[in-house]
Every structure is written in structure tokens, then in C-alpha cells.
Design an enzyme around this catalytic site. Structure first.
Site, short mmCIF file in Angstrom:
data_model
loop_
_atom_site.label_atom_id
_atom_site.label_comp_id
_atom_site.label_asym_id
_atom_site.label_seq_id
_atom_site.Cartn_x
_atom_site.Cartn_y
_atom_site.Cartn_z
N ASP A 126 -25.30 1.95 -27.13
CA ASP A 126 -25.45 0.83 -27.89
C ASP A 126 -25.93 -0.35 -27.03
O ASP A 126 -25.26 -0.60 -25.96
CB ASP A 126 -24.25 0.40 -28.68
CG ASP A 126 -24.42 -0.43 -29.95
OD1 ASP A 126 -24.55 0.02 -31.14
OD2 ASP A 126 -24.85 -1.74 -29.66
N ASN A 168 -21.86 3.12 -40.78
CA ASN A 168 -22.11 2.06 -41.90
C ASN A 168 -22.92 2.57 -42.65
O ASN A 168 -24.15 3.02 -42.48
CB ASN A 168 -22.26 0.92 -41.20
CG ASN A 168 -21.12 0.18 -40.15
OD1 ASN A 168 -20.05 0.41 -40.63
ND2 ASN A 168 -21.63 -0.12 -38.90
N HIS A 200 -31.44 3.87 -40.32
CA HIS A 200 -31.74 5.05 -39.72
C HIS A 200 -30.37 5.72 -39.33
O HIS A 200 -29.66 5.05 -38.60
CB HIS A 200 -32.41 5.03 -38.40
CG HIS A 200 -33.05 6.37 -37.90
ND1 HIS A 200 -34.15 6.49 -37.27
CD2 HIS A 200 -32.20 7.65 -37.91
CE1 HIS A 200 -34.39 7.86 -36.66
NE2 HIS A 200 -32.97 8.37 -37.10
N HIS A 215 -27.10 6.94 -38.42
CA HIS A 215 -26.17 6.80 -36.97
C HIS A 215 -24.81 7.06 -37.05
O HIS A 215 -24.31 6.16 -37.78
CB HIS A 215 -27.02 5.76 -36.16
CG HIS A 215 -26.58 4.42 -36.71
ND1 HIS A 215 -27.34 3.99 -37.60
CD2 HIS A 215 -25.63 3.47 -36.26
CE1 HIS A 215 -27.20 2.68 -37.86
NE2 HIS A 215 -26.14 2.28 -37.19
N HIS A 273 -21.37 5.53 -34.86
CA HIS A 273 -20.99 4.92 -33.58
C HIS A 273 -19.82 5.92 -33.15
O HIS A 273 -18.87 6.11 -33.90
CB HIS A 273 -20.21 3.75 -34.05
CG HIS A 273 -21.59 2.65 -34.59
ND1 HIS A 273 -22.00 1.50 -33.95
CD2 HIS A 273 -22.00 2.53 -35.68
CE1 HIS A 273 -22.73 0.94 -34.67
NE2 HIS A 273 -22.85 1.40 -35.91
P1 AMP Z 1 -25.45 -0.65 -37.77
O1 AMP Z 1 -24.92 -2.06 -37.93
O2 AMP Z 1 -24.22 0.29 -38.01
O3 AMP Z 1 -26.49 -0.43 -38.39
O4 AMP Z 1 -25.64 -0.64 -36.21
C1 AMP Z 1 -26.69 -0.66 -35.45
C2 AMP Z 1 -26.29 -0.70 -33.97
O5 AMP Z 1 -27.50 -0.42 -33.29
C3 AMP Z 1 -25.55 -1.98 -33.50
O6 AMP Z 1 -24.49 -1.62 -33.06
C4 AMP Z 1 -26.84 -2.45 -32.46
O7 AMP Z 1 -25.93 -3.13 -31.30
C5 AMP Z 1 -27.40 -1.12 -32.08
N1 AMP Z 1 -28.89 -1.35 -31.54
C6 AMP Z 1 -29.78 -2.10 -32.15
N2 AMP Z 1 -30.96 -1.85 -31.51
C7 AMP Z 1 -30.69 -1.17 -30.46
C8 AMP Z 1 -31.19 -0.66 -29.11
N3 AMP Z 1 -32.47 -1.03 -28.78
N4 AMP Z 1 -30.81 0.14 -28.37
C9 AMP Z 1 -29.62 0.41 -28.50
N5 AMP Z 1 -28.87 0.11 -29.56
C10 AMP Z 1 -29.36 -0.78 -30.54
#
Ligand code: AMP
Length: 108
Positions: free
Chosen positions: A28, A81, A92, A94, A96
Site C-alpha cells: 500500500d 471495504n 476495484h 482488494h 488489505h
Molecule cells: P480503500 O479505501 O479500501 O479503497 O483502500 C484503497 C487503498 O489503496 C488505500 O489504502 C490507498 O493508500 C491505496 N492506494 C491508492 N493508490 C495506490 C497506489 N498507486 N499504490 C498502492 N496503493 C495505493
């Protein structure tokens, strides 16, 4: 195209920790714990709620592989989430994967 698809396509950089034909795991960009990995299917699926049971099973197995690959010994937390009330930012699917310290109330 989602930002994670751009990572999968190597259009933007990331720190990849494990990958197979169907899934990718990368760090992340704004880690909330010492280990904070995102586990993502290569196909664009909106979220957990719209994913098939088959995909959820496979991403679960891949997430276990990621934890083993990283040598996580003391446990970890997985969070996904979903939608507006879930504060999902990236549309998309994912998971954590958080680890590397006592997580208390740290969440993704
Ligand atoms: P969510 O709020 O569950 O959609 O989490 C999205 C996550 O993606 C967050 O923890 C961000 O820090 C992470 N994120 C966004 N852009 C990138 C990126 N380019 N590379 C790695 N992580 C990212």
C-alpha cells in the site's frame, strides 16, 4: 480503468510482493501498519459484494500464500471495504493485509 489495473499493467509503479495469473499483491502506498499489502484480482471486480464465491475462495487462498510468503508469524488482519459506508476509495476489489505489529484498532 482502475488505478489497480494500471499497476497490474505496469503503467504506474508499485512494489509487488507476489503475483500469479489471477492475482497480484503489492505494498500500500500509504501504509497503516508495518506490513500493509493490497491483494487484488487482475480482473476488474467492483467489490466483495459483487464478487463470485469462486473468486472470493481463490483470493482467500492467494492471501494465505501472501502471508506465508512474507513469513508472517504472529498473525495478521484482512479487511475489505465495500461501498460508501465502507469508505471504499478504489472501486476495484482488494483486501488489505495488515501485519508486523500488534494491530490494535488499525484498519485498512
Ligand atoms: P480503500 O479505501 O479500501 O479503497 O483502500 C484503497 C487503498 O489503496 C488505500 O489504502 C490507498 O493508500 C491505496 N492506494 C491508492 N493508490 C495506490 C497506489 N498507486 N499504490 C498502492 N496503493 C495505493
Amino acid at each position: 480503468m482502475s488505478i489497480f489495473t494500471k499497476i497490474i499493467n505496469r503503467e504506474i509503479p508499485s512494489s509487488i510482493v507476489l503475483e500469479n495469473e489471477e492475482f497480484i499483491a503489492f505494498k500500500d502506498i500509504a501504509p497503516k501498519a508495518k506490513i500493509h499489502i493490497l491483494v487484488v484480482p487482475k480482473i476488474e471486480v467492483l467489490d466483495f459484494d459483487s464478487a463470485s464465491g469462486e473468486l472470493i475462495g481463490k483470493i482467500g487462498t492467494f492471501t494465505q500464500e501472501v502471508a506465508r510468503h512474507l513469513g508472517i508469524k504472529n498473525g495478521y488482519r484482512i479487511i475489505t471495504n465495500i461501498g460508501q459506508d465502507g469508505n471504499q476509495e478504489v472501486k476495484h476489489l482488494h483486501f488489505h493485509l495488515l501485519a508486523g505489529e500488534n494491530l490494535g484498532d488499525i484498519r485498512g
